[in-house]
Design a protein around this motif. Sequence first.
Motif, PDB file in Angstrom:
ATOM      1  N   SER A 159       8.773  20.659 -49.208  1.00 52.55           N
ATOM      2  CA  SER A 159       7.702  21.488 -49.762  1.00 52.55           C
ATOM      3  C   SER A 159       6.474  20.706 -50.201  1.00 52.55           C
ATOM      4  CB  SER A 159       8.238  22.287 -50.957  1.00 52.55           C
ATOM      5  OG  SER A 159       8.741  21.415 -51.957  1.00 52.55           O
ATOM      6  N   SER A 160       6.533  19.391 -50.159  1.00 56.17           N
ATOM      7  CA  SER A 160       5.437  18.577 -50.680  1.00 56.17           C
ATOM      8  C   SER A 160       4.265  18.426 -49.723  1.00 56.17           C
ATOM      9  CB  SER A 160       5.952  17.173 -51.033  1.00 56.17           C
ATOM     10  OG  SER A 160       6.314  16.465 -49.842  1.00 56.17           O
ATOM     11  N   GLY A 161       4.541  18.487 -48.420  1.00 57.32           N
ATOM     12  CA  GLY A 161       3.495  18.205 -47.444  1.00 57.32           C
ATOM     13  C   GLY A 161       3.299  16.716 -47.233  1.00 57.32           C
ATOM     14  N   LEU A 162       4.121  15.896 -47.867  1.00 57.48           N
ATOM     15  CA  LEU A 162       4.036  14.446 -47.689  1.00 57.48           C
ATOM     16  C   LEU A 162       4.906  14.027 -46.499  1.00 57.48           C
ATOM     17  CD1 LEU A 162       4.079  13.291 -51.420  1.00 57.48           C
ATOM     18  CD2 LEU A 162       2.197  14.170 -50.022  1.00 57.48           C
ATOM     19  N   ASN A 163       4.984  12.743 -46.233  1.00 60.03           N
ATOM     20  CA  ASN A 163       5.675  12.270 -45.031  1.00 60.03           C
ATOM     21  C   ASN A 163       7.177  12.538 -45.094  1.00 60.03           C
ATOM     22  OD1 ASN A 163       6.449  11.027 -42.697  1.00 60.03           O
ATOM     23  ND2 ASN A 163       5.736   8.982 -43.249  1.00 60.03           N
ATOM     24  N   GLY A 164       7.652  13.410 -44.223  1.00 64.29           N
ATOM     25  CA  GLY A 164       9.075  13.717 -44.161  1.00 64.29           C
ATOM     26  C   GLY A 164       9.807  12.897 -43.119  1.00 64.29           C
ATOM     27  N   GLN A 165       9.079  12.009 -42.419  1.00 60.62           N
ATOM     28  CA  GLN A 165       9.711  11.142 -41.422  1.00 60.62           C
ATOM     29  C   GLN A 165      10.272   9.872 -42.055  1.00 60.62           C
ATOM     30  OE1 GLN A 165      10.213  11.753 -38.261  1.00 60.62           O
ATOM     31  NE2 GLN A 165       9.027  13.635 -38.053  1.00 60.62           N
ATOM     32  N   ILE A 183       5.677  24.224 -57.312  1.00 61.56           N
ATOM     33  CA  ILE A 183       5.470  23.028 -56.493  1.00 61.56           C
ATOM     34  C   ILE A 183       3.973  22.846 -56.284  1.00 61.56           C
ATOM     35  CG2 ILE A 183       5.987  21.888 -54.295  1.00 61.56           C
ATOM     36  CD1 ILE A 183       8.264  24.155 -54.077  1.00 61.56           C
ATOM     37  N   ARG A 184       3.452  21.669 -56.622  1.00 64.11           N
ATOM     38  CA  ARG A 184       2.026  21.389 -56.430  1.00 64.11           C
ATOM     39  C   ARG A 184       1.849  19.978 -55.910  1.00 64.11           C
ATOM     40  NH1 ARG A 184      -1.818  22.214 -61.236  1.00 64.11           N
ATOM     41  NH2 ARG A 184      -3.348  21.936 -59.569  1.00 64.11           N
ATOM     42  N   THR A 185       0.955  19.827 -54.930  1.00 65.18           N
ATOM     43  CA  THR A 185       0.600  18.520 -54.378  1.00 65.18           C
ATOM     44  C   THR A 185      -0.912  18.372 -54.422  1.00 65.18           C
ATOM     45  OG1 THR A 185       2.516  18.470 -52.893  1.00 65.18           O
ATOM     46  CG2 THR A 185       0.668  17.027 -52.346  1.00 65.18           C
ATOM     47  N   GLN A 186      -1.374  17.301 -55.036  1.00 62.73           N
ATOM     48  CA  GLN A 186      -2.810  17.003 -55.064  1.00 62.73           C
ATOM     49  C   GLN A 186      -3.003  15.519 -55.353  1.00 62.73           C
ATOM     50  OE1 GLN A 186      -4.127  19.830 -58.009  1.00 62.73           O
ATOM     51  NE2 GLN A 186      -3.526  18.561 -59.731  1.00 62.73           N
TER      52      GLN A 186
END
Length: 250
Positions: A140-146, A218-221
């Motif tokens: 859910s973060s939008g960060l690197n999931g690889q 959940i928040r990403t910034q």
Amino acid sequence: MPGILYLVPNTLGPAETADSNVLASILPTEVQMLAARLEYFIAENAKTTRAFLKLVNVRHPLAKPLQEIRIAELNVNTEAAALPALLAPLLAGQDAGLISEAGVPAVADPGANLVRLAHQHGIQVRPLVGPSSLLLAVMSSGLNGQSFAFNGYLPTDAAQRTKRIRQLEERSRQERQTQLLIETPYRNGAMLEALASACNGSTLISVATDLTLATEAIRTQTAAKWKSELGAGKTPDFHKKPTVFLLLAD
């Protein structure tokens, strides 16, 4: 023949209701049915496990009355010398469930040592499907999931914590790797302030709180944005709530 050690996932927090569908969106029916038939559990917290079994029992009657189900505790205070006794029933042929206080067992959890010992004794280990706050946070973060790494808790000393954050940020920058960490819930505010202050302004920071619960947030910034909001007194509603922190440097 030894019994099977089932790794039984738990909910990520207390259920608000005890209706017949409370576990439906969290655990597969097959997992609930299997948990219901087990008569021996190795648990991080016996009270939490009893609460979980009460929920299971709503739709899937337990093999025995709850008070007759054996629950042995395994937590951070358990000595290594006590682990063989926990496996004794399995070596005698009884199946058992290893269950954490929340989420999946043996991940950021003392149960990992028991699983290793089970392998050494030739006991079959079967992981069951359930919620992992770490994976849900990455998703859910939008960060690197690889490429990502879980780093557990950081030092409580402010200077040591800042040093560690900068090390993780540099690693993230060099490897394009998402870094995950957790904190004791009542120190969530201090952790976010430390991340926002120590990281480069363009570093992305994600805060995932109460995953799978009605109060999920959940928040990403960027670190700069978090720092600005915190300076203006805008703090996430995460005090004393289980939270996963993630960062990804550019």
